[in-house]
Design a protein around this motif. Structure first.
Motif, PDB file in Angstrom:
ATOM      1  N   MET A 110       0.830  -1.209   0.000  1.00  8.00           N
ATOM      2  CA  MET A 110       0.000   0.000   0.000  1.00  8.00           C
ATOM      3  C   MET A 110       0.863   1.258   0.000  1.00  8.00           C
ATOM      4  SD  MET A 110      -3.003  -1.191   2.657  1.00  8.00           S
ATOM      5  CE  MET A 110      -3.869   0.367   2.527  1.00  8.00           C
ATOM      6  N   VAL A 111       1.956   1.223   0.768  1.00  4.72           N
ATOM      7  CA  VAL A 111       2.885   2.361   0.767  1.00  4.72           C
ATOM      8  C   VAL A 111       3.543   2.506  -0.600  1.00  4.72           C
ATOM      9  CG1 VAL A 111       4.999   3.289   1.786  1.00  4.72           C
ATOM     10  CG2 VAL A 111       3.301   2.179   3.248  1.00  4.72           C
ATOM     11  N   ILE A 117       1.148   6.759  -7.296  1.00  6.64           N
ATOM     12  CA  ILE A 117      -0.051   7.511  -7.668  1.00  6.64           C
ATOM     13  C   ILE A 117       0.358   8.845  -8.293  1.00  6.64           C
ATOM     14  CG2 ILE A 117      -2.126   8.654  -6.800  1.00  6.64           C
ATOM     15  CD1 ILE A 117      -2.253   6.559  -4.613  1.00  6.64           C
ATOM     16  N   PRO A 118      -0.151   9.188  -9.471  1.00  5.40           N
ATOM     17  CA  PRO A 118       0.205  10.473 -10.101  1.00  5.40           C
ATOM     18  C   PRO A 118      -0.235  11.657  -9.248  1.00  5.40           C
ATOM     19  CG  PRO A 118      -0.872   8.998 -11.676  1.00  5.40           C
ATOM     20  CD  PRO A 118      -1.032   8.375 -10.318  1.00  5.40           C
ATOM     21  N   SER A 119       0.524  12.736  -9.353  1.00  5.52           N
ATOM     22  CA  SER A 119       0.224  13.908  -8.528  1.00  5.52           C
ATOM     23  C   SER A 119      -1.141  14.500  -8.862  1.00  5.52           C
ATOM     24  CB  SER A 119       1.315  14.964  -8.705  1.00  5.52           C
ATOM     25  OG  SER A 119       1.394  15.383 -10.054  1.00  5.52           O
ATOM     26  N   ILE A 120      -1.593  14.346 -10.102  1.00  6.39           N
ATOM     27  CA  ILE A 120      -2.897  14.898 -10.476  1.00  6.39           C
ATOM     28  C   ILE A 120      -4.013  14.184  -9.714  1.00  6.39           C
ATOM     29  CG2 ILE A 120      -3.240  13.328 -12.426  1.00  6.39           C
ATOM     30  CD1 ILE A 120      -4.148  17.052 -12.386  1.00  6.39           C
ATOM     31  N   ILE A 121      -3.811  12.889  -9.418  1.00  6.89           N
ATOM     32  CA  ILE A 121      -4.805  12.150  -8.641  1.00  6.89           C
ATOM     33  C   ILE A 121      -4.833  12.664  -7.204  1.00  6.89           C
ATOM     34  CG2 ILE A 121      -5.540   9.863  -7.873  1.00  6.89           C
ATOM     35  CD1 ILE A 121      -5.730  10.366 -10.890  1.00  6.89           C
ATOM     36  N   TYR A 122      -3.646  12.938  -6.655  1.00  7.79           N
ATOM     37  CA  TYR A 122      -3.610  13.556  -5.326  1.00  7.79           C
ATOM     38  C   TYR A 122      -4.338  14.902  -5.349  1.00  7.79           C
ATOM     39  CZ  TYR A 122      -0.254  10.264  -3.277  1.00  7.79           C
ATOM     40  OH  TYR A 122       0.352   9.145  -2.761  1.00  7.79           O
ATOM     41  N   GLY A 123      -4.161  15.641  -6.445  1.00  3.10           N
ATOM     42  CA  GLY A 123      -4.842  16.923  -6.567  1.00  3.10           C
ATOM     43  C   GLY A 123      -6.355  16.771  -6.572  1.00  3.10           C
ATOM     44  N   ILE A 154       0.856  14.350   2.817  1.00  4.43           N
ATOM     45  CA  ILE A 154       0.451  13.003   2.410  1.00  4.43           C
ATOM     46  C   ILE A 154       1.326  12.495   1.267  1.00  4.43           C
ATOM     47  CG2 ILE A 154      -1.433  11.642   1.400  1.00  4.43           C
ATOM     48  CD1 ILE A 154      -3.383  13.545   2.842  1.00  4.43           C
ATOM     49  N   MET A 155       1.662  13.373   0.336  1.00  2.74           N
ATOM     50  CA  MET A 155       2.413  12.959  -0.850  1.00  2.74           C
ATOM     51  C   MET A 155       3.857  12.568  -0.538  1.00  2.74           C
ATOM     52  SD  MET A 155       1.005  15.675  -3.698  1.00  2.74           S
ATOM     53  CE  MET A 155       1.932  14.925  -5.033  1.00  2.74           C
ATOM     54  N   ALA A 219      -0.632  19.186  -8.026  1.00  2.00           N
ATOM     55  CA  ALA A 219      -1.493  19.018  -6.855  1.00  2.00           C
ATOM     56  C   ALA A 219      -1.643  20.337  -6.100  1.00  2.00           C
ATOM     57  CB  ALA A 219      -0.921  17.933  -5.933  1.00  2.00           C
ATOM     58  N   VAL A 220      -0.557  21.096  -6.008  1.00  2.00           N
ATOM     59  CA  VAL A 220      -0.597  22.371  -5.289  1.00  2.00           C
ATOM     60  C   VAL A 220      -1.493  23.365  -6.017  1.00  2.00           C
ATOM     61  CG1 VAL A 220       0.785  24.323  -4.501  1.00  2.00           C
ATOM     62  CG2 VAL A 220       1.661  22.010  -4.252  1.00  2.00           C
ATOM     63  N   ILE A 221      -1.395  23.400  -7.340  1.00  2.00           N
ATOM     64  CA  ILE A 221      -2.228  24.318  -8.122  1.00  2.00           C
ATOM     65  C   ILE A 221      -3.713  24.097  -7.834  1.00  2.00           C
ATOM     66  CG2 ILE A 221      -3.014  24.831 -10.475  1.00  2.00           C
ATOM     67  CD1 ILE A 221      -0.154  24.488 -11.395  1.00  2.00           C
ATOM     68  N   MET A 222      -4.100  22.838  -7.640  1.00  2.00           N
ATOM     69  CA  MET A 222      -5.509  22.483  -7.507  1.00  2.00           C
ATOM     70  C   MET A 222      -6.091  22.801  -6.134  1.00  2.00           C
ATOM     71  SD  MET A 222      -5.295  18.880  -9.608  1.00  2.00           S
ATOM     72  CE  MET A 222      -7.059  18.569  -9.718  1.00  2.00           C
ATOM     73  N   VAL A 223      -5.243  23.010  -5.121  1.00  2.00           N
ATOM     74  CA  VAL A 223      -5.790  23.211  -3.769  1.00  2.00           C
ATOM     75  C   VAL A 223      -5.259  24.453  -3.058  1.00  2.00           C
ATOM     76  CG1 VAL A 223      -6.134  20.726  -3.459  1.00  2.00           C
ATOM     77  CG2 VAL A 223      -4.011  21.781  -2.648  1.00  2.00           C
ATOM     78  N   ALA A 224      -4.283  25.145  -3.630  1.00  2.00           N
ATOM     79  CA  ALA A 224      -3.626  26.229  -2.887  1.00  2.00           C
ATOM     80  C   ALA A 224      -4.292  27.586  -3.050  1.00  2.00           C
ATOM     81  CB  ALA A 224      -2.150  26.331  -3.285  1.00  2.00           C
ATOM     82  N   GLY A 225      -5.124  27.761  -4.072  1.00  2.00           N
ATOM     83  CA  GLY A 225      -5.765  29.060  -4.277  1.00  2.00           C
ATOM     84  C   GLY A 225      -5.072  29.941  -5.289  1.00  2.00           C
TER      85      GLY A 225
END
Length: 288
Positions: A110-111, A117-123, A154-155, A219-225
């Motif tokens: 699992m680790v 996992i691609p960063s876009i999925i984390y996003g 998490i990433m 991922a940062v672009i999608m959640v940072a504002g």
């Protein structure tokens, strides 16, 4: 015997060629960055570029101050370290010294899966899960520095966990057994004998985690504002250097494009500084 020697020389030559290719690739990247970024810094003004608080490439006159992005990158990375490093190290200690074998056989894949996992999925996860949760906090719109820090925390977990576990397992068993012989419990032996002995490998894991956090983009672009202003709190929007480059490079021209490349130079220097600090700390640890 001659065939074996020839084969060994051939393999050695192949390894040398691969090393040369890697070195040349790094040199070419450095040349591209500095050849395009340094002139932009000179034209804008090094002080105005690094310490300016206004990023407005479309204004007349244009402003190219990246201090908000520098501070944003540092804050998001520090937040990821605070969240991800303790969890990662404790998880690695559990997997290496406390986890039953059947459970370890389940957790380790699992680790490993988290690392792939691609960063876009984390996003997407951050947008669908983290951002709505944070909206329940008064004064938070969801997309914020806190969301980016939690998501990056998490990433970086797979990197910190895998390398820290390897470092812990590499510690000679005599360290653990000697601690037990002195009357320490299993837990104290792990945390006060084994983990300190593995500090070099754990530090390497932390440094690589920092590199992953400070260089993450999508991922940062999608959640940072993505607000190009100095961070005003954990619950407010922020923009990192990587996000700034990605968001505007597609349409940037002239000095605007060169300023974005200069931002990449600053990011590159940040990574070099982190690696140098790690090398110094590692040498001091080896002397001790």
């Amino acid at each position: 015997m001659k065939k074996r020697q020839a084969l060994e020389k051939g393999v050695a030559g192949l390894f040398f060629l691969c090393a040369c290719v890697s070195i040349v690739a790094v040199l070419l990247i450095c040349y591209f960055l500095f050849a395009n970024g340094i002139p932009a810094m000179k034209e804008i003004g090094v002080f105005d570029f690094l310490f300016g608080t206004t990023w407005a490439p479309k204004n007349e006159p244009a402003s190219f101050g990246i201090l908000p992005m520098i501070v944003g990158s540092i804050c998001v990375t520090l937040g990821a370290i605070v969240i991800g490093v303790p969890i990662g190290i404790l998880t690695a200690a559990f997997l290496a010294r406390f986890c039953p074998k059947p459970l370890h056989g389940l957790l380790e894949p699992m680790v490993q899966l988290m690392a792939g996992i691609p960063s876009i999925i984390y996003g997407f996860f951050g947008m669908v899960v983290l951002v709505p949760l944070l909206r329940n906090i008064p004064g938070c719109t969801g997309v914020s520095l806190l969301a980016a820090a939690v998501l990056l925390g998490i990433m970086i977990l797979p990197t910190v966990i895998n390398l820290s576990e390897s470092a812990i397992r590499a510690v000679p068993e005599s360290y653990y057994e000697g601690s037990l012989a002195l009357g320490a419990t299993h837990e104290r032996s792990v945390f006060f004998a084994v983990l300190p002995a593995a500090k070099s490998g754990i530090l390497a894991a932390i440094v690589l985690g920092i590199g992953r956090a400070i260089g993450e983009t999508m991922a940062v672009i999608m959640v940072a504002g993505n607000q190009a202003v100095l961070p005003r709190g954990l619950l407010k929007g922020v923009r990192t250097m990587t996000a700034n480059i990605v968001l505007e490079m597609g349409y940037a021209t002239g000095i605007h494009r060169e300023a974005l490349i200069a931002t990449g130079v600053v990011l590159f220097i940040f990574i070099l500084m982190i690696n140098l600090i790690f090398a110094v700390i590692k040498k001091k640890g080896e002397r001790v």
